[in-house]
Design a protein around this motif. Structure first.
Motif, PDB file in Angstrom:
ATOM      1  N   TRP A  53      35.106  33.720  39.420  1.00  0.00           N
ATOM      2  CA  TRP A  53      34.835  33.283  40.787  1.00  0.00           C
ATOM      3  C   TRP A  53      35.913  32.315  41.275  1.00  0.00           C
ATOM      4  CZ3 TRP A  53      33.037  33.823  45.345  1.00  0.00           C
ATOM      5  CH2 TRP A  53      32.853  32.724  46.181  1.00  0.00           C
ATOM      6  N   SER A  54      36.279  31.367  40.439  1.00  0.00           N
ATOM      7  CA  SER A  54      37.257  30.360  40.842  1.00  0.00           C
ATOM      8  C   SER A  54      38.678  30.909  40.877  1.00  0.00           C
ATOM      9  CB  SER A  54      37.222  29.186  39.860  1.00  0.00           C
ATOM     10  OG  SER A  54      37.682  29.615  38.582  1.00  0.00           O
ATOM     11  N   GLY A  55      38.891  32.034  40.210  1.00  0.00           N
ATOM     12  CA  GLY A  55      40.238  32.571  40.110  1.00  0.00           C
ATOM     13  C   GLY A  55      41.029  32.016  38.947  1.00  0.00           C
ATOM     14  N   VAL A  56      40.464  31.066  38.245  1.00  0.00           N
ATOM     15  CA  VAL A  56      41.180  30.422  37.144  1.00  0.00           C
ATOM     16  C   VAL A  56      41.296  31.355  35.935  1.00  0.00           C
ATOM     17  CG1 VAL A  56      41.082  28.552  35.456  1.00  0.00           C
ATOM     18  CG2 VAL A  56      40.572  28.093  37.872  1.00  0.00           C
ATOM     19  N   ASN A  57      40.213  32.040  35.646  1.00  0.00           N
ATOM     20  CA  ASN A  57      40.190  32.904  34.458  1.00  0.00           C
ATOM     21  C   ASN A  57      40.434  34.352  34.850  1.00  0.00           C
ATOM     22  OD1 ASN A  57      39.464  30.798  32.580  1.00  0.00           O
ATOM     23  ND2 ASN A  57      37.471  30.808  33.579  1.00  0.00           N
ATOM     24  N   ARG A  58      41.400  34.954  34.171  1.00  0.00           N
ATOM     25  CA  ARG A  58      41.773  36.346  34.427  1.00  0.00           C
ATOM     26  C   ARG A  58      41.926  37.061  33.090  1.00  0.00           C
ATOM     27  NH1 ARG A  58      46.091  35.514  39.443  1.00  0.00           N
ATOM     28  NH2 ARG A  58      45.245  33.496  40.100  1.00  0.00           N
ATOM     29  N   TYR A  59      41.463  38.273  33.060  1.00  0.00           N
ATOM     30  CA  TYR A  59      41.475  39.043  31.823  1.00  0.00           C
ATOM     31  C   TYR A  59      42.090  40.408  32.124  1.00  0.00           C
ATOM     32  CZ  TYR A  59      37.964  35.503  30.890  1.00  0.00           C
ATOM     33  OH  TYR A  59      37.308  34.314  30.764  1.00  0.00           O
ATOM     34  N   TYR A  60      42.904  40.884  31.195  1.00  0.00           N
ATOM     35  CA  TYR A  60      43.588  42.158  31.385  1.00  0.00           C
ATOM     36  C   TYR A  60      43.484  43.008  30.123  1.00  0.00           C
ATOM     37  CZ  TYR A  60      45.950  39.748  35.262  1.00  0.00           C
ATOM     38  OH  TYR A  60      46.221  39.048  36.405  1.00  0.00           O
TER      39      TYR A  60
END
Length: 127
Positions: A53-60
């Motif tokens: 939601w915050s955009g801080v955590n991203r996973y690929y």
């Protein structure tokens, strides 16, 4: 309920770029994580990336690391997927998905973690 609409797909040559957009409408006041999945012909739907939601955590997923970037603009209820260095194996229908809670890192790749899905947008990469 949250409705998701993807756009930005198309035909591109290998090495090219596309930017997909996913616009959310409806009950968007709650914090929700958003992911992108893809499904190639004859294959199962697979996880590509998710953003908190915050955009801080991203996973690929490993196959797109360094080439794809997910981002979001919560003021516009929009999530973007910037795809660079596209390869023919990236050809698929790309789906946006939203989860009515923030991400759980160990389960971001699971289809059943997401509550809402868009209709998909076709991405075709020619060699």
């Amino acid at each position: 309920q949250v409705q998701l609409v993807e756009s930005g797909g198309g035909l591109v040559q290998a090495g090219g770029s596309l930017r997909l957009s996913c616009v959310a409408s409806g009950r968007t006041s709650s914090n929700y994580a958003v992911g992108w999945f893809r499904q190639a012909p004859g294959k199962e739907r697979e996880f590509v990336t998710t953003i908190s939601w915050s955009g801080v955590n991203r996973y690929y997923t490993d196959s797109v690391k360094g080439r794809f970037t997910i981002s979001r603009d919560n003021a516009k209820n929009t999530v973007y997927l910037q795809m660079n260095g596209l390869k023919p194996e990236d050809t698929a229908v790309y789906y946006c998905a939203a989860r009515e809670a923030d991400v759980v890192a160990s389960r971001v790749w699971r289809i059943d973690e997401y509550d809402y899905w868009g209709q998909g947008t076709q991405v075709t990469v020619s060699s």
